[in-house]
Design a protein around this motif. Structure first.
Motif, mmCIF file in Angstrom:
data_model
loop_
_atom_site.group_PDB
_atom_site.id
_atom_site.type_symbol
_atom_site.label_atom_id
_atom_site.label_comp_id
_atom_site.label_asym_id
_atom_site.label_seq_id
_atom_site.Cartn_x
_atom_site.Cartn_y
_atom_site.Cartn_z
ATOM 1 N N GLN A 143 -0.361 -0.405 -3.444
ATOM 2 C CA GLN A 143 -1.209 -1.177 -2.532
ATOM 3 C C GLN A 143 -0.484 -2.433 -2.054
ATOM 4 O O GLN A 143 -0.554 -2.793 -0.871
ATOM 5 C CB GLN A 143 -2.526 -1.544 -3.204
ATOM 6 C CG GLN A 143 -3.409 -0.350 -3.470
ATOM 7 C CD GLN A 143 -4.666 -0.714 -4.233
ATOM 8 O OE1 GLN A 143 -4.900 -1.866 -4.571
ATOM 9 N NE2 GLN A 143 -5.493 0.284 -4.508
ATOM 10 N N LEU A 144 0.222 -3.095 -2.967
ATOM 11 C CA LEU A 144 0.974 -4.293 -2.585
ATOM 12 C C LEU A 144 2.117 -3.942 -1.641
ATOM 13 O O LEU A 144 2.415 -4.689 -0.703
ATOM 14 C CB LEU A 144 1.507 -5.005 -3.826
ATOM 15 C CG LEU A 144 0.443 -5.668 -4.689
ATOM 16 C CD1 LEU A 144 1.064 -6.188 -5.989
ATOM 17 C CD2 LEU A 144 -0.232 -6.792 -3.943
ATOM 18 N N LYS A 145 2.759 -2.797 -1.875
ATOM 19 C CA LYS A 145 3.829 -2.352 -0.988
ATOM 20 C C LYS A 145 3.282 -2.124 0.413
ATOM 21 O O LYS A 145 3.877 -2.571 1.407
ATOM 22 C CB LYS A 145 4.460 -1.062 -1.525
ATOM 23 C CG LYS A 145 5.516 -0.504 -0.626
ATOM 24 C CD LYS A 145 6.010 0.841 -1.131
ATOM 25 C CE LYS A 145 6.730 1.542 -0.034
ATOM 26 N NZ LYS A 145 6.181 2.838 0.290
ATOM 27 N N ASP A 146 2.153 -1.431 0.508
ATOM 28 C CA ASP A 146 1.543 -1.188 1.816
ATOM 29 C C ASP A 146 1.181 -2.494 2.512
ATOM 30 O O ASP A 146 1.394 -2.650 3.721
ATOM 31 C CB ASP A 146 0.288 -0.319 1.672
ATOM 32 C CG ASP A 146 0.606 1.102 1.249
ATOM 33 O OD1 ASP A 146 1.770 1.519 1.370
ATOM 34 O OD2 ASP A 146 -0.323 1.787 0.776
ATOM 35 N N LEU A 147 0.652 -3.441 1.749
ATOM 36 C CA LEU A 147 0.296 -4.744 2.315
ATOM 37 C C LEU A 147 1.537 -5.468 2.828
ATOM 38 O O LEU A 147 1.539 -6.020 3.932
ATOM 39 C CB LEU A 147 -0.419 -5.597 1.270
ATOM 40 C CG LEU A 147 -0.823 -6.999 1.708
ATOM 41 C CD1 LEU A 147 -1.811 -6.942 2.859
ATOM 42 C CD2 LEU A 147 -1.419 -7.750 0.526
ATOM 43 N N ALA A 148 2.611 -5.445 2.038
ATOM 44 C CA ALA A 148 3.841 -6.122 2.442
ATOM 45 C C ALA A 148 4.435 -5.483 3.693
ATOM 46 O O ALA A 148 4.860 -6.184 4.620
ATOM 47 C CB ALA A 148 4.856 -6.092 1.301
ATOM 48 N N VAL A 149 4.469 -4.163 3.739
ATOM 49 C CA VAL A 149 5.021 -3.469 4.909
ATOM 50 C C VAL A 149 4.166 -3.758 6.136
ATOM 51 O O VAL A 149 4.694 -4.029 7.224
ATOM 52 C CB VAL A 149 5.125 -1.952 4.636
ATOM 53 C CG1 VAL A 149 5.441 -1.188 5.916
ATOM 54 C CG2 VAL A 149 6.191 -1.676 3.588
ATOM 55 N N GLY A 150 2.858 -3.724 5.979
ATOM 56 C CA GLY A 150 1.971 -4.010 7.103
ATOM 57 C C GLY A 150 2.148 -5.428 7.621
ATOM 58 O O GLY A 150 2.166 -5.663 8.833
ATOM 59 N N THR A 151 2.303 -6.364 6.693
ATOM 60 C CA THR A 151 2.518 -7.759 7.092
ATOM 61 C C THR A 151 3.831 -7.903 7.848
ATOM 62 O O THR A 151 3.898 -8.566 8.887
ATOM 63 C CB THR A 151 2.501 -8.673 5.858
ATOM 64 O OG1 THR A 151 1.251 -8.513 5.187
ATOM 65 C CG2 THR A 151 2.693 -10.127 6.246
#
Length: 71
Positions: free
Chosen positions: A29-37
């Motif tokens: 979830q954190l990876k997805d958030l970082a990539v999206g950001t």
């Protein structure tokens, strides 16, 4: 070992296992958030200029650190 000690160790291992399971769920979830950001930031108008400015700043800081180490 005493039975009480073994029970305490078992409980601690179970607690650690739960913590690991939680982290394994959170990391994607954190990876997805970082990539999206990152992808959002890339869409901003001054992204390329900001990257160039950061590169210059890092190069300056690196050269200052090298000078300080050389002294």
């Amino acid at each position: 070992m005493k039975e009480q000690t073994l029970i305490e160790m078992k409980n601690k291992i179970e607690t650690l296992g739960q913590a690991v399971q939680f982290l394994m769920r959170e990391v994607p979830q954190l990876k997805d958030l970082a990539v999206g950001t990152l992808e959002t930031i890339k869409q901003m108008d001054d992204y390329e200029q900001a990257i160039e400015d950061l590169k210059k700043k890092m190069a300056e800081e690196s050269s200052k650190a090298e000078e300080a180490n050389a002294s």
